[in-house]
Design an enzyme around this catalytic site. Structure first.
Site, PDB file in Angstrom:
ATOM      1  CB  SER A  47      -0.927   0.003   1.224  1.00  0.00           C
ATOM      2  OG  SER A  47      -1.829  -1.080   1.174  1.00  0.00           O
TER       3      SER A  47
ATOM      4  CG  HIS B  77      -1.704   2.987   4.930  1.00  0.00           C
ATOM      5  ND1 HIS B  77      -1.928   2.451   6.175  1.00  0.00           N
ATOM      6  CD2 HIS B  77      -1.658   1.939   4.068  1.00  0.00           C
ATOM      7  CE1 HIS B  77      -2.001   1.131   6.076  1.00  0.00           C
ATOM      8  NE2 HIS B  77      -1.840   0.796   4.822  1.00  0.00           N
TER       9      HIS B  77
ATOM     10  NE  ARG C 290       2.361   4.564   9.697  1.00  0.00           N
ATOM     11  CZ  ARG C 290       2.239   3.274   9.428  1.00  0.00           C
ATOM     12  NH1 ARG C 290       1.078   2.656   9.627  1.00  0.00           N
ATOM     13  NH2 ARG C 290       3.254   2.588   8.959  1.00  0.00           N
TER      14      ARG C 290
END
Length: 577
Positions: free
Chosen positions: A379, A407, A404
């Site tokens: 990812s 994500h 992040r």
């Protein structure tokens, strides 16, 4: 035309893994010498290159009369083989494949016949003494790379001492190309076996990261050999800048050794980091002692990485290897991470690659990432690729937090909307290392933060929203529980990190405490989500002199608040090895 790495001229390249230079860059003294050399460009170089030969001789504990300098090791190789042919008595050159292709090319151009043996993939391409002895029996000259290119393996320490008596008895010659030897841990200059049957070739090109300067040298203890090689070289074959660089490089070995042997960022550590990262991505990696790795993959790594502006070396031109083999230079951990990100970006889109579970159950390539770490790693690779495609370049200091958040949310707007006060990430790390107390405005945020990582630093984490006393005070004072929680937490001191993902009133309360009572929070992570007072509350934080990480606009949430803390913790974990 021979095939080599480093062709950055016909390709648009951001990172070049195809050339095996020192990952520590050119030593400062060498770089400074190039500036000084500019003052002498109106002069011819010294025809005998006395100063640079004496400097090399001092470094190698060899008399300057035994040294020949050249325009890189390549020029030396060709001149040496022409000289050996002209001296007579030697007719064949023995090679152990796979090896540097210029050995064979130079030998053939000089008129030698070629004898060959092969190292075995099943044996990790390790040196084999029986193979060497077989080659010594049927050839007059043996050419060996130490370490070998492209396998990266050093010769066994005692091997040279073993073969010298045989070489001297049968009047044979062994040429040792040791261009990469200084890029092995524990290397010390000098220590040469001073036999007339041995010829050493070394180079500053690789060890001092100066391929554009070109400086190689030969060491022989046969006076006739030295003269014969000199006769094969043109006058002034080494430029003034190369000469100056060679002089300073000779006195920079301590700089190189300190870096190469460093326990954290030394050559072994950087190579192991690269090796482990590649192996986690299904790439076969062969053992190496130096600044590059030979790898094998059925995926078309060269073409796919080239599309990501990363260049690696195809190895099908090396005898004994095919199109599945590649060579990758050891570089910094940051550059290796970019390589991993690029591989992760296409590892899930390889329709020509069968994926297996437990070596038996065939599954669809589109469902290949079954382990959590595989899913996350892939990812992040996809995120990196899409950011690149969108032309978005993240700040190195904050990129891990931004990625992040993307994500966690699958929302690329965070690349634009996250705001960081000056040094916010470093401040957060310092607070955590000092055992910060983290206060959240929701139990969801508290639950999402990695407690195991926090425990390593002795940090505490609390959410006071459901505490009976907080509820009671809020009801009596007509305030929100978020406001009362912040007032309570202010009593914890200035080593407190506030993690706000839900309540804008928590941010307003903190701003009031700063304005009215002079309170100084350690850090505010302010990412509440919603439509009422959210944007204004975030702006209030950014208007004050307080370290902050804030997401502009309406977006945010407890999950985003927790992921920001986790991103910082995971970055600290990587920094700690």
């Amino acid at each position: 035309m021979p095939v080599h790495g480093g062709d950055i001229y016909k390709n648009q390249i951001n990172i070049d893994f195809s050339v095996n230079l020192s990952p520590y860059g050119m030593p400062p003294k060498v770089r400074a010498s190039l500036n000084r050399s500019m003052l002498k460009l109106s002069c011819y170089p010294d025809l005998e290159y006395r100063e640079v030969r004496e400097a090399i001789g001092k470094m190698e504990d060899v008399d300057a009369a035994n040294i020949v300098v050249g325009n890189g090791a390549s020029e030396i190789i060709y001149a040496l083989l022409r000289a050996l042919k002209r001296l007579g008595g030697l007719n064949s050159v023995g090679l152990i494949n796979p090896c540097f292709s210029e050995y064979e090319r130079a030998a053939k151009m000089a008129g030698f016949s070629i004898e060959e043996e092969y190292l075995k993939e099943a044996e990790d391409f390790r040196w084999n003494e029986d193979v060497l002895n077989t080659l010594l029996d049927k050839s007059d000259i043996v050419f060996l790379g130490n370490p070998n290119n492209p396998t990266g393996m050093k010769l066994p320490a005692d091997l040279i001492l073993k073969v010298v008596p045989l070489l001297e008895e049968k009047k044979k010659v062994m040429i040792l190309d040791e261009s990469f030897l200084p890029l092995t841990s524990g290397y010390e200059a000098g220590g040469l076996v001073k036999s007339k049957s041995l010829i050493y070739i070394r180079s500053f090109t690789k060890s001092m990261a100066m391929p554009g300067i070109r400086m190689g040298y030969l060491m022989s203890f046969d006076e006739k050999m030295v003269k014969a090689v000199l006769d094969e070289l043109p006058e002034w074959n080494v430029s003034i800048p190369s000469m100056y660089a060679g002089i300073e490089a000779s006195s920079s070995m301590n700089y190189l050794k300190k870096n190469v042997d460093d326990p954290v960022n030394g050559i072994d550590s950087l190579r192991d980091f690269l090796k482990e990262g590649l192996e986690k991505r299904g790439v076969k990696v062969f053992s190496s002692d130096t600044s590059f790795l030979l790898i094998k993959s059925e995926k078309k790594l060269y073409e796919r990485l080239l599309s990501k502006k990363i260049l690696i070396r195809k190895c099908e031109s090396f005898k004994g290897l095919n199109e599945s083999f590649y060579r990758i230079a050891v570089k910094s951990k940051d550059e290796s991470m970019k390589l991993f990100d690029a591989i992760d970006g296409f590892i899930g889109d390889c329709s020509d690659d069968a994926q297996y579970i437990n070596d038996s159950e065939l599954i669809s390539p589109k469902l290949m990432h079954v382990l959590p770490e595989d899913i996350e790693r892939t990812s992040f690779g996809i995120i990196s690729n899409e950011l690149e495609e969108k032309g978005i370049v993240l700040d190195d200091r904050t990129k891990n937090v931004v990625k992040r958040c993307i994500h966690t949310s699958a929302d690329f707007e965070y690349a634009d909307s996250l705001r960081f006060s000056n040094g916010a990430i470093d401040i957060a790390k310092k607070l955590i290392r000092n055992g910060a107390h983290i206060v959240t405005d929701t139990n969801m945020a508290l639950a999402g933060i990695n407690k195991g990582e926090l425990a390593k630093y002795g940090c505490k984490i609390d959410c006071y929203m459901a505490e009976p006393e907080i509820i009671k005070i809020a009801k009596e004072c007509g305030k929100t529980r978020a406001s009362v929680s912040m007032e309570h937490a202010a009593g914890l001191g200035d080593n407190t990190i506030f993690v706000i993902g839900n309540a804008p009133t928590a941010l307003v309360s903190l701003c009031d405490l700063m304005d009215d009572e002079g309170y100084k929070p350690g850090l505010i992570i302010g990412v509440p989500v919603g439509f009422v007072n959210v944007e204004n509350a975030k702006d209030m934080v950014m208007e004050r002199e307080v370290p902050y990480i804030v997401n502009k606009g309406r977006k945010g949430g407890s999950n985003i608040a927790a992921c920001i803390v986790n991103a910082i913790l995971y970055e600290m974990r990587e920094e700690n090895g």
